[in-house]
Design a protein around this motif. Structure first.
Motif, PDB file in Angstrom:
ATOM      1  N   VAL A 239      49.261  32.385  39.618  1.00  0.00           N
ATOM      2  CA  VAL A 239      49.336  33.390  40.682  1.00  0.00           C
ATOM      3  C   VAL A 239      48.254  34.445  40.483  1.00  0.00           C
ATOM      4  O   VAL A 239      47.535  34.817  41.424  1.00  0.00           O
ATOM      5  N   PHE A 240      48.119  34.921  39.241  1.00  0.00           N
ATOM      6  CA  PHE A 240      47.093  35.935  38.957  1.00  0.00           C
ATOM      7  C   PHE A 240      45.703  35.386  39.244  1.00  0.00           C
ATOM      8  O   PHE A 240      44.872  36.054  39.881  1.00  0.00           O
ATOM      9  N   VAL A 241      45.427  34.174  38.766  1.00  0.00           N
ATOM     10  CA  VAL A 241      44.106  33.573  38.966  1.00  0.00           C
ATOM     11  C   VAL A 241      43.835  33.368  40.453  1.00  0.00           C
ATOM     12  O   VAL A 241      42.720  33.625  40.939  1.00  0.00           O
TER      13      VAL A 241
ATOM     14  N   ILE B  17      44.903  35.096  42.994  1.00  0.00           N
ATOM     15  CA  ILE B  17      44.619  36.375  43.661  1.00  0.00           C
ATOM     16  C   ILE B  17      43.273  36.941  43.213  1.00  0.00           C
ATOM     17  O   ILE B  17      42.587  37.625  43.978  1.00  0.00           O
ATOM     18  N   ASN B  18      42.859  36.645  41.971  1.00  0.00           N
ATOM     19  CA  ASN B  18      41.634  37.229  41.419  1.00  0.00           C
ATOM     20  C   ASN B  18      40.462  36.250  41.384  1.00  0.00           C
ATOM     21  O   ASN B  18      39.446  36.536  40.749  1.00  0.00           O
TER      22      ASN B  18
ATOM     23  N   THR C 101      37.772  40.217  36.599  1.00  0.00           N
ATOM     24  CA  THR C 101      39.192  40.478  36.330  1.00  0.00           C
ATOM     25  C   THR C 101      39.951  39.238  35.871  1.00  0.00           C
ATOM     26  O   THR C 101      41.116  39.347  35.481  1.00  0.00           O
ATOM     27  N   LEU C 102      39.321  38.066  35.909  1.00  0.00           N
ATOM     28  CA  LEU C 102      40.025  36.838  35.545  1.00  0.00           C
ATOM     29  C   LEU C 102      40.479  36.830  34.089  1.00  0.00           C
ATOM     30  O   LEU C 102      41.372  36.071  33.717  1.00  0.00           O
TER      31      LEU C 102
ATOM     32  N   TRP D  78      44.317  36.897  33.075  1.00  0.00           N
ATOM     33  CA  TRP D  78      45.205  35.829  33.560  1.00  0.00           C
ATOM     34  C   TRP D  78      46.527  35.761  32.794  1.00  0.00           C
ATOM     35  O   TRP D  78      47.553  35.364  33.350  1.00  0.00           O
TER      36      TRP D  78
ATOM     37  N   PRO E 250      43.165  43.559  43.344  1.00  0.00           N
ATOM     38  CA  PRO E 250      43.510  42.214  42.862  1.00  0.00           C
ATOM     39  C   PRO E 250      44.268  42.220  41.536  1.00  0.00           C
ATOM     40  O   PRO E 250      45.195  41.423  41.355  1.00  0.00           O
TER      41      PRO E 250
ATOM     42  N   GLY F 100      47.883  40.835  41.349  1.00  0.00           N
ATOM     43  CA  GLY F 100      48.014  39.647  40.517  1.00  0.00           C
ATOM     44  C   GLY F 100      49.079  39.803  39.453  1.00  0.00           C
ATOM     45  O   GLY F 100      49.879  38.887  39.208  1.00  0.00           O
TER      46      GLY F 100
ATOM     47  N   GLY G 224      52.572  38.077  39.969  1.00  0.00           N
ATOM     48  CA  GLY G 224      52.725  37.096  38.901  1.00  0.00           C
ATOM     49  C   GLY G 224      54.043  37.269  38.177  1.00  0.00           C
ATOM     50  O   GLY G 224      54.751  36.290  37.902  1.00  0.00           O
TER      51      GLY G 224
ATOM     52  N   THR H 106      46.453  47.466  35.723  1.00  0.00           N
ATOM     53  CA  THR H 106      47.404  46.628  34.991  1.00  0.00           C
ATOM     54  C   THR H 106      48.730  47.342  34.804  1.00  0.00           C
ATOM     55  O   THR H 106      49.808  46.768  35.019  1.00  0.00           O
TER      56      THR H 106
END
Length: 386
Positions: A95-97, A99-100, A106-107, A110, A277, A281, A285, A350
């Protein structure tokens, strides 16, 4: 002090206090104190690398105990929580990946929503009392322990800086010495702790995150008393150290970590950043990814007869626990600090995402379990999920 909910409640209170202080006239004093240096490191650095090493030592002791004498001592017992933990880490990361994906910078975050905060989750579950089957607590504890193990591996493999081979070599010698103490039957704790302190310093200087030293120290701590086997585990050095550390971690170390890291200024910029993002994310997530990952993987395991549902628990109960697994607080914040160590603006995003995702997961999970039947018969399939 003996209540299982207390540690989670204290953690919540300190996180809330940090938010209040960070948005008050004391904000400059708050940040200035954390940035002040002592002994070559900032106060925040001492908290995140020093005090949290003790937390990871306790995590390592709990993992070892569960695998040797606890709820994870057999492969059959590990199957359902293990599958749930894997699903609950993979889907939030995806999900995070997702969105980003358009933001390569920002990856690196993850893994942030892949973690579960066992203290928070068990605290919420304990507050519900006998409204949930006892087997759910066993299932959630086992899943969270395996989730912690996954988080430790992620930190060790993916969040390291430039490595110093001499320091890594010296750390390896210290680990060998610790296992040597175990092999020669040393049951006093002080030799382990003395070498463990040296190990922490060596790992800190090696480029691997210093908290990994806590887990490495836990592995050779003897799990049996002198001359006794597993049935006397309560007299073992591992049990004694775990019992000694638990209240300090629950009521001092984790609250200090929460107070030092949860403070974020909620101004116009923070509100506008809700759609960033990283924030989305992390929040989605934890809230969506965790429930989908845990519930989906458990459903597959049960329907394919790889494992059985927890006793007297229906699918609605398992869904509630899957929601509680989205409380990522401590571990998610910690991984976020490692992932975005050089980009403070992403750390703020974050923190907001972790707070949003964890609060949504805690409130929704508690509501689902509060409204669910107290227990299901062992033969009942439980409510259908639509």
């Amino acid at each position: 002090m003996n209540s299982e909910a207390s540690g989670g409640l204290v953690l919540m209170a300190c996180a809330a206090l940090a938010l209040v202080v960070a948005n008050s006239p004391l904000a400059s004093l708050y940040t200035g104190t954390l940035e002040a240096h002592a002994g070559g490191l900032s106060i925040l650095h001492w908290i995140n690398d020093g005090l949290m090493a003790v937390f990871f030592l306790l995590v390592g002791l709990e993992i070892k105990r569960e695998f040797l004498h606890g709820q994870l001592r057999t492969w059959r017992a590990r199957a359902l929580p293990g599958i749930g933990a894997v699903g609950g880490m993979i889907v939030p990361a995806l999900v995070f990946v997702g969105i980003n994906l358009a933001q390569p910078a920002t990856l690196r975050g993850w893994a942030i929503p892949a973690a579960t905060d066992i203290a928070f989750a068990l605290g919420v579950l304990a507050l519900l009392g006998d409204r949930v089957p006892a087997s759910l607590k066993v299932f959630l504890t086992a899943l969270a322990v395996l989730d912690d193990l996954g988080a430790v591996l992620i930190i060790a493999l993916f969040y390291t800086s430039d490595l110093s081979l001499p320091m890594l070599g010296a750390a390896a010698v210290a680990v060998v010495a610790l296992f040597g103490l175990n092999r020669f039957g040393v049951r006093r704790l002080w030799p382990y702790l003395l070498i463990g302190a040296l190990l922490w310093w060596l790992v800190l200087r090696s480029g691997v995150h210093a908290t990994i030293a806590g887990v490495l120290l836990a592995l050779p701590i003897p799990a049996e008393a002198a001359g006794q086997m597993g049935e006397h585990a309560d007299e073992s050095p591992l049990h004694r150290l775990e019992e000694a550390l638990s209240p300090w971690v629950a009521f001092l170390i984790l609250p200090i970590f929460a107070f030092a890291n949860a403070g974020v200024s909620i101004g116009a910029d923070a509100i506008a950043g809700l759609t960033n993002p990283v924030t989305l994310g992390v929040a989605l997530g934890l809230f969506l990814g965790k429930q989908i990952g845990v519930l989906g993987s458990v459903w597959i395991a049960v329907t394919t007869r790889i494992a059985s549902r927890p006793s007297k628990a229906g699918w609605i109960h398992i869904y509630g626990v899957a929601l509680l697994c989205g409380i990522g607080f401590t571990m998610s914040l910690f991984i976020g600090l490692l992932a975005f160590a050089a980009t403070p603006e992403f750390q703020t995003d974050t923190k907001i995402g972790v707070l949003l995702g964890s609060i949504l997961s805690a409130c929704t999970g508690a509501l689902v379990l509060r409204l669910a039947p107290r227990s299901m018969s062992p033969t009942s399939r439980g409510p259908r999920l639509t």
